[in-house]
Design a protein around this motif. Structure first.
Motif, PDB file in Angstrom:
ATOM      1  N   ASP A  57       0.521  -0.945  -0.389  1.00  0.00           N
ATOM      2  CA  ASP A  57      -0.405  -0.388  -0.128  1.00  0.00           C
ATOM      3  C   ASP A  57       1.204   0.866  -0.460  1.00  0.00           C
ATOM      4  O   ASP A  57       0.582   2.003   0.165  1.00  0.00           O
ATOM      5  N   ASP A  58       2.040   0.881  -0.345  1.00  0.00           N
ATOM      6  CA  ASP A  58       3.140   2.442  -0.348  1.00  0.00           C
ATOM      7  C   ASP A  58       3.311   2.723  -1.792  1.00  0.00           C
ATOM      8  O   ASP A  58       3.810   1.955  -2.776  1.00  0.00           O
ATOM      9  N   ALA A  59       2.362   3.940  -2.226  1.00  0.00           N
ATOM     10  CA  ALA A  59       2.668   4.426  -3.461  1.00  0.00           C
ATOM     11  C   ALA A  59       4.126   4.885  -4.269  1.00  0.00           C
ATOM     12  O   ALA A  59       4.126   4.889  -4.643  1.00  0.00           O
ATOM     13  N   ARG A  60       4.953   5.002  -2.843  1.00  0.00           N
ATOM     14  CA  ARG A  60       6.260   5.202  -3.183  1.00  0.00           C
ATOM     15  C   ARG A  60       7.078   4.006  -3.850  1.00  0.00           C
ATOM     16  O   ARG A  60       8.148   4.198  -4.346  1.00  0.00           O
ATOM     17  N   VAL A  61       7.065   2.397  -4.050  1.00  0.00           N
ATOM     18  CA  VAL A  61       6.987   1.280  -4.029  1.00  0.00           C
ATOM     19  C   VAL A  61       6.559   0.774  -5.205  1.00  0.00           C
ATOM     20  O   VAL A  61       5.468   0.706  -5.059  1.00  0.00           O
ATOM     21  N   ASN A  62       7.488   0.592  -6.379  1.00  0.00           N
ATOM     22  CA  ASN A  62       6.579  -0.867  -6.788  1.00  0.00           C
ATOM     23  C   ASN A  62       7.542  -1.583  -7.276  1.00  0.00           C
ATOM     24  O   ASN A  62       8.621  -2.271  -7.376  1.00  0.00           O
ATOM     25  N   LEU A  63       6.425  -2.834  -6.787  1.00  0.00           N
ATOM     26  CA  LEU A  63       6.786  -4.586  -6.576  1.00  0.00           C
ATOM     27  C   LEU A  63       6.949  -4.723  -8.064  1.00  0.00           C
ATOM     28  O   LEU A  63       5.855  -5.222  -8.959  1.00  0.00           O
ATOM     29  N   VAL A  64       7.731  -5.504  -9.056  1.00  0.00           N
ATOM     30  CA  VAL A  64       7.907  -6.237  -9.868  1.00  0.00           C
ATOM     31  C   VAL A  64       8.337  -7.690  -9.937  1.00  0.00           C
ATOM     32  O   VAL A  64       9.536  -7.869  -9.270  1.00  0.00           O
ATOM     33  N   VAL A  65       7.589  -8.488  -9.875  1.00  0.00           N
ATOM     34  CA  VAL A  65       7.708  -9.696  -9.554  1.00  0.00           C
ATOM     35  C   VAL A  65       7.920 -10.198 -11.181  1.00  0.00           C
ATOM     36  O   VAL A  65       7.080 -10.279 -12.092  1.00  0.00           O
ATOM     37  N   GLY A  66       8.921 -11.084 -10.986  1.00  0.00           N
ATOM     38  CA  GLY A  66       9.474 -12.121 -11.901  1.00  0.00           C
ATOM     39  C   GLY A  66       9.616 -13.102 -12.162  1.00  0.00           C
ATOM     40  O   GLY A  66      10.026 -13.748 -10.900  1.00  0.00           O
ATOM     41  N   PRO A  67       9.870 -14.859 -13.618  1.00  0.00           N
ATOM     42  CA  PRO A  67      10.331 -15.719 -13.617  1.00  0.00           C
ATOM     43  C   PRO A  67      12.286 -15.545 -12.659  1.00  0.00           C
ATOM     44  O   PRO A  67      12.011 -14.109 -13.314  1.00  0.00           O
ATOM     45  N   ASN A  68      12.517 -16.525 -12.618  1.00  0.00           N
ATOM     46  CA  ASN A  68      14.262 -16.155 -12.339  1.00  0.00           C
ATOM     47  C   ASN A  68      14.517 -15.623 -13.665  1.00  0.00           C
ATOM     48  O   ASN A  68      14.548 -16.489 -14.136  1.00  0.00           O
ATOM     49  N   GLY A  69      15.762 -14.756 -13.769  1.00  0.00           N
ATOM     50  CA  GLY A  69      16.280 -14.716 -14.922  1.00  0.00           C
ATOM     51  C   GLY A  69      17.941 -14.075 -15.287  1.00  0.00           C
ATOM     52  O   GLY A  69      18.406 -13.529 -15.517  1.00  0.00           O
ATOM     53  N   GLY A  70      17.989 -13.974 -13.093  1.00  0.00           N
ATOM     54  CA  GLY A  70      19.585 -13.521 -13.171  1.00  0.00           C
ATOM     55  C   GLY A  70      19.213 -11.930 -12.230  1.00  0.00           C
ATOM     56  O   GLY A  70      18.558 -11.043 -12.732  1.00  0.00           O
ATOM     57  N   PHE A 178      23.805 -11.909 -23.945  1.00  0.00           N
ATOM     58  CA  PHE A 178      24.760 -11.432 -22.686  1.00  0.00           C
ATOM     59  C   PHE A 178      23.683 -11.560 -21.297  1.00  0.00           C
ATOM     60  O   PHE A 178      24.421 -11.793 -20.364  1.00  0.00           O
ATOM     61  N   VAL A 179      22.778 -11.985 -21.807  1.00  0.00           N
ATOM     62  CA  VAL A 179      22.138 -11.958 -20.694  1.00  0.00           C
ATOM     63  C   VAL A 179      21.989 -12.407 -19.807  1.00  0.00           C
ATOM     64  O   VAL A 179      22.064 -13.174 -18.523  1.00  0.00           O
ATOM     65  N   ALA A 180      21.765 -14.364 -20.348  1.00  0.00           N
ATOM     66  CA  ALA A 180      22.317 -15.570 -20.205  1.00  0.00           C
ATOM     67  C   ALA A 180      23.669 -15.371 -19.588  1.00  0.00           C
ATOM     68  O   ALA A 180      24.248 -15.852 -18.224  1.00  0.00           O
ATOM     69  N   GLN A 181      25.286 -14.804 -19.759  1.00  0.00           N
ATOM     70  CA  GLN A 181      25.797 -15.199 -19.182  1.00  0.00           C
ATOM     71  C   GLN A 181      26.040 -14.151 -17.648  1.00  0.00           C
ATOM     72  O   GLN A 181      27.119 -14.122 -17.210  1.00  0.00           O
ATOM     73  N   TRP A 182      25.419 -13.228 -17.659  1.00  0.00           N
ATOM     74  CA  TRP A 182      25.513 -12.638 -16.671  1.00  0.00           C
ATOM     75  C   TRP A 182      24.223 -12.631 -15.936  1.00  0.00           C
ATOM     76  O   TRP A 182      23.907 -11.708 -15.690  1.00  0.00           O
ATOM     77  N   ARG A 183      24.464 -13.533 -15.092  1.00  0.00           N
ATOM     78  CA  ARG A 183      23.042 -14.040 -14.435  1.00  0.00           C
ATOM     79  C   ARG A 183      23.758 -13.571 -12.967  1.00  0.00           C
ATOM     80  O   ARG A 183      22.973 -13.100 -12.249  1.00  0.00           O
ATOM     81  N   ILE A 184      24.897 -13.588 -12.932  1.00  0.00           N
ATOM     82  CA  ILE A 184      25.709 -12.618 -11.425  1.00  0.00           C
ATOM     83  C   ILE A 184      26.337 -11.807 -12.290  1.00  0.00           C
ATOM     84  O   ILE A 184      27.183 -12.005 -13.000  1.00  0.00           O
ATOM     85  N   SER A 185      26.694 -11.107 -11.238  1.00  0.00           N
ATOM     86  CA  SER A 185      28.201 -10.149 -11.548  1.00  0.00           C
ATOM     87  C   SER A 185      27.706  -8.879 -11.993  1.00  0.00           C
ATOM     88  O   SER A 185      28.717  -8.528 -13.053  1.00  0.00           O
TER      89      SER A 185
END
Length: 305
Positions: A57-70, A178-185
Motif C-alpha cells: 500500500d506504499d505509493a513510493r514502492v513499485n514491486l516488480v515480480v518475475g521468473p528467475n532470470g538473473g 549476454f543476459v544469459a551470461q551475466w546472471r551474476i556480477s
C-alpha cells in the motif's frame, strides 16, 4: 531548473532476511527518491509475500515480480519501470546510510557533464573495512581507452553505482546471449559499458554504502585459476561488444593523451598505464613515444602535488 529525480532499483533473489532493511534505507533518504522499484527475481523464500505485506500500500514502492532470470535481467526489468533522471542500483543484501542520495545528487546537480558516479563501500557482515577507488573525490573524466585496452575497472559494486537514466538504458541494451551470461556480477555491464560508451565518471567517497559479505555472496574467496580466467574472458567479451557498438578501432589509440588529460588528479599508476596504451597506437614510433613521455610527465607533476 527542476531538481533532478532519482529512481532506486532494488534487486532481490532469496534475500528475505535482508531486503526490508535495503528498501527501508532507500525510503529513508534525506533526499527522497522519486520511486523505489523492487525487482524480485523469482525468489522461493517467501520474499514476495514479505514485500507485499510491507509495501503493498506504499505509493513510493513499485514491486516488480518475475521468473528467475538473473541479475542482469533484474536490472533490465527495474530500469524499464524507472522514470527518474538518475538511476541508482541497490542489492537487496546491502544498505545505504540516510545521506547517500543527497551526496550523489549534489555531484549530478553541480556537474551536467558527469554521467556516472560511484562511491566507496563499507564492508559489513563476515568482513569489515573500506573499499574505494581513492581517498578523496576524484574526477576521472573519460575512461574509454583505459577500459577497452586494459579492461581497467572504473567503478564499484552494484549498490554504489548511480547513472543518468539515458546512459543506463544504452548500457543495459544487451542481446539475449549476454543476459544469459551475466546472471551474476552484472555490475560489470554497468561499469564496463558506461566507460566504453563514453560516460564521464566521478568517484565520490560517501561512507554511506554498506556492502554485506555473507555465505551466499563471498564466492570470490574460493576462486580457482580456471574460474578467474573465465571471469576475465567474459569481461573481455563484454568490453569488446561495447567497443564494436562504438566502432572503436586502433586509430582511437591516437586519442590516449586527450583521454588522460580529461581526469583532474591522475595517479602515477594511471600515468604508466596510459603511457603503455600510447605506445600501442598506429602512429609513427616517435609520435607514440612523444605521447607516452607527455603522459608520464603529467603523472609525475600530479604525484608531486
Amino acid at each position: 531548473m527542476a531538481a533532478l529525480t532519482f529512481s532506486v532499483v532494488v534487486t532481490n533473489y532469496n534475500y528475505r532476511e535482508f531486503v526490508l532493511e535495503a528498501v527501508d534505507g532507500a525510503l529513508a533518504q534525506s533526499r527522497a527518491p522519486l520511486e523505489v522499484i523492487v525487482v524480485d527475481d523469482g525468489s522461493t523464500d517467501e520474499s514476495v509475500d514479505l514485500l507485499q505485506a510491507h509495501y503493498g500500500d506504499d505509493a513510493r514502492v513499485n514491486l516488480v515480480v518475475g521468473p528467475n532470470g538473473g541479475q542482469l535481467t533484474a536490472f533490465q526489468r527495474g530500469l524499464a519501470k524507472a522514470k527518474g533522471d538518475i538511476v541508482c542500483f541497490l542489492d537487496a543484501d546491502d544498505r545505504w546510510g540516510p545521506d547517500y542520495l543527497r551526496q550523489v545528487g549534489e555531484v549530478f546537480d553541480a556537474r551536467n557533464d558527469i554521467d556516472f558516479v560511484f562511491s566507496d563501500v563499507q564492508l559489513i557482515g563476515n568482513e569489515s573495512g573500506r573499499q574505494g577507488y581513492a581517498e578523496r573525490a576524484t574526477d576521472l573524466g573519460y575512461t574509454v581507452l583505459g577500459t577497452w585496452v586494459r579492461a581497467h575497472w572504473y567503478g564499484a559494486p552494484t549498490s554504489a553505482l548511480a547513472l543518468r537514466r539515458r546512459l543506463a538504458e544504452r548500457v543495459l541494451d544487451l542481446p539475449p546471449e549476454f543476459v544469459a551470461q551475466w546472471r551474476i556480477s552484472a555490475d560489470n555491464c554497468l561499469v564496463f559499458g558506461a566507460s566504453v560508451l563514453g560516460a564521464k565518471k566521478y568517484f565520490l567517497p560517501t561512507g554511506q554504502v554498506d556492502y554485506r559479505i555473507h555465505g551466499r555472496n563471498g564466492w570470490w574467496h574460493d576462486q580457482k585459476k580456471a574460474r578467474e580466467f573465465l571471469a576475465q574472458f567474459r569481461s573481455r567479451c563484454l568490453i569488446n561488444y561495447y567497443a564494436q557498438r562504438m566502432q572503436l578501432d586502433i586509430h582511437a589509440l591516437d586519442l590516449v593523451k586527450h583521454e588522460f588529460k580529461s581526469r583532474s588528479q591522475p595517479t602515477w599508476k594511471e600515468a604508466c598505464m596510459y603511457a603503455d596504451i600510447a605506445l600501442r597506437g598506429p602512429a609513427v614510433w616517435w609520435k607514440r613515444l612523444e605521447r607516452a613521455i607527455a603522459i608520464l610527465s603529467r603523472g609525475a607533476r600530479s604525484k608531486q602535488k
